[in-house]
Design a protein around this motif. Structure first.
Motif, PDB file in Angstrom:
ATOM      1  N   VAL A  77       0.843  -1.193   0.000  1.00  0.00           N
ATOM      2  CA  VAL A  77       0.000   0.000   0.000  1.00  0.00           C
ATOM      3  C   VAL A  77       0.882   1.248   0.000  1.00  0.00           C
ATOM      4  O   VAL A  77       0.605   2.223  -0.700  1.00  0.00           O
ATOM      5  N   ALA A  78       1.970   1.220   0.779  1.00  0.00           N
ATOM      6  CA  ALA A  78       2.879   2.371   0.831  1.00  0.00           C
ATOM      7  C   ALA A  78       3.521   2.629  -0.528  1.00  0.00           C
ATOM      8  O   ALA A  78       3.647   3.793  -0.952  1.00  0.00           O
ATOM      9  N   ASP A  79       3.931   1.564  -1.242  1.00  0.00           N
ATOM     10  CA  ASP A  79       4.510   1.718  -2.585  1.00  0.00           C
ATOM     11  C   ASP A  79       3.527   2.426  -3.508  1.00  0.00           C
ATOM     12  O   ASP A  79       3.875   3.374  -4.216  1.00  0.00           O
ATOM     13  N   PHE A  80       2.297   1.919  -3.503  1.00  0.00           N
ATOM     14  CA  PHE A  80       1.290   2.471  -4.411  1.00  0.00           C
ATOM     15  C   PHE A  80       0.964   3.923  -4.070  1.00  0.00           C
ATOM     16  O   PHE A  80       0.867   4.778  -4.968  1.00  0.00           O
ATOM     17  N   LEU A  81       0.791   4.242  -2.781  1.00  0.00           N
ATOM     18  CA  LEU A  81       0.422   5.599  -2.388  1.00  0.00           C
ATOM     19  C   LEU A  81       1.525   6.597  -2.727  1.00  0.00           C
ATOM     20  O   LEU A  81       1.238   7.737  -3.112  1.00  0.00           O
TER      21      LEU A  81
END
Length: 302
Positions: A77-81
Motif C-alpha cells: 500500500v505504501a509503494d502504491f500511495l
C-alpha cells in the motif's frame, strides 16, 4: 507452417522481439528500463506487441510488474500511495491539496496499513484502521483519512491493480456539523475600529466589507486596483504550501471577479499606498519590489 517457422522471431522498431509458439500463443520479449529482458504472452501478435509496450510503460512509472511467482505484481500500500501522490496528485492538484494528502498518507495511513500487500488489502483492514483512528483523532480527521484512501484506491481499480475499492465499502464516520459563528454589525464595527491606523486596516476592510478571502487579499497587487474608478479585480491568491508562499489563480472562474470599492475602502487603500512608499524609502536596498498591496516592511509577500 512448420514448427521452425512458427518459432521464428520477428522484431518491430522499438517493440522488442516477438514470435508465435508451437501452441499458437504469441510471445513478446522486451528490454526493460533496468536492462533486463522480460517476456509477455497473448493470443495474437498485436496483443503481444501491445502488452510489451504496456510493460515498458508501467516499469518506467515505477509500477511493479507481474511475474510467475507473483502474478499480480507484488507491491505494498505504501509503494502504491507514494506513486499515486507523485504521479496523480502533485502534477494535477493545488500545492496545498498535495501537501494535505501527503500528510494524511505519511502520518496516518502508511504507519497503519502501509506494509500490507495492495492486492490483499481488505475492507476489514481499512475498517480496523478507521476504528483505531477514531479512538485518538477527531471524526473529521477520520473522514479525511477515509476520503484520501478511497480516492487513491479508485486509481488502483482503474489501473486494474485491485478488483474493488475496499475503502469505499467501509462506513463513513459521522462528522458532527459545526454551527457557523457570524459577526453581528456591532462586532464588525468593533473590529474595524480596532484596526484603525494599523498597517493592515485596508485588509480588514476588504475582508469585512467586501468578503474577500485571506488569500485573495494577500494576493492583491496594485495593478489589480483602479482607485480612481474604485474598482478591484481578484486575479490570484497567495497560499503557503510546503513551507513557502506561492501565487496561484483563483480556484473557480466565479472567484475571478471585479468589485466596486466603497469610498471608505478606497481611501484606506490610498493611505496604504502612501504608507508603502514610506516603507520602501526606509528599506532602501533591502526592498523587494513584488507589486503586492500588503507586504512585509521590506516589500515581500505575506
Amino acid at each position: 507452417m512448420s514448427e521452425e517457422a512458427t518459432k521464428r522471431e520477428k522484431r518491430g522498431h522499438g517493440e522488442g522481439s516477438y514470435r508465435q509458439m508451437a501452441n499458437g500463443t504469441w510471445q513478446c520479449r522486451v528490454t526493460m528500463p533496468d536492462g533486463t529482458r522480460r517476456s509477455v504472452y497473448a493470443k495474437t501478435e498485436r496483443q503481444a506487441r501491445e502488452k510489451g509496450k504496456e510493460a515498458i510503460k508501467k516499469a518506467e512509472t515505477g509500477v511493479k510488474l507481474p511475474t510467475r511467482s507473483d502474478p499480480k505484481g507484488r507491491q505494498t500500500v505504501a509503494d502504491f500511495l507514494a506513486r499515486w501522490l507523485r504521479d496523480d496528485i502533485k502534477p494535477h492538484k493545488a500545492p496545498r491539496t498535495h501537501e494535505f494528502y501527503e500528510r494524511i498518507v505519511r502520518v496516518h495511513i502508511v504507519p497503519a496499513i502501509g506494509a500490507y500487500r495492495l492486492d490483499q488489502l481488505t475492507r476489514q483492514d481499512v475498517a480496523a484502521m478507521l476504528a483505531a483512528k477514531g479512538e485518538t483523532a477527531a471524526p473529521r480527521m477520520v473522514h479525511h483519512i477515509r476520503t484520501v484512501l478511497r480516492t487513491a484506491l479508485n486509481r488502483a481499480v482503474r489501473d486494474e491493480l485491485v478488483s474493488r475499492n475496499v475503502a469505499a465499502l467501509t462506513t463513513a464516520p459521522r462528522v458532527p456539523r459545526a454551527e457557523p459563528v457570524f459577526l453581528d454589525l456591532d462586532g464588525a464595527r468593533a473590529r474595524l475600529a480596532a484596526a484603525r491606523g494599523d498597517r493592515f486596516e485596508a485588509a480588514f476592510q476588504l475582508g469585512l466589507m467586501l468578503g474577500l478571502r485571506e488569500g485573495e487579499i494577500l494576493g492583491l497587487k496594485w495593478d489589480d486596483l483602479d482607485l480612481n474608478t474604485r474598482r478591484l479585480t481578484v486575479r490570484r491568491t497567495v497560499q503557503r504550501a510546503a513551507g513557502r508562499l506561492i501565487e496561484k489563480e483563483p480556484k473557480t472562474e466565479k472567484s475571478r471577479r471585479t468589485v466596486t470599492l466603497p469610498p471608505s475602502v478606497a481611501a484606506a487603500l490610498r493611505a496604504r499606498r502612501d504608507q508603502q512608499a514610506f516603507e520602501r524609502q526606509a528599506a532602501g536596498g533591502f526592498w523587494n519590489e513584488a507589486g503586492f498591496v500588503f507586504t512585509t516592511k521590506t516589500g515581500g509577500p505575506i
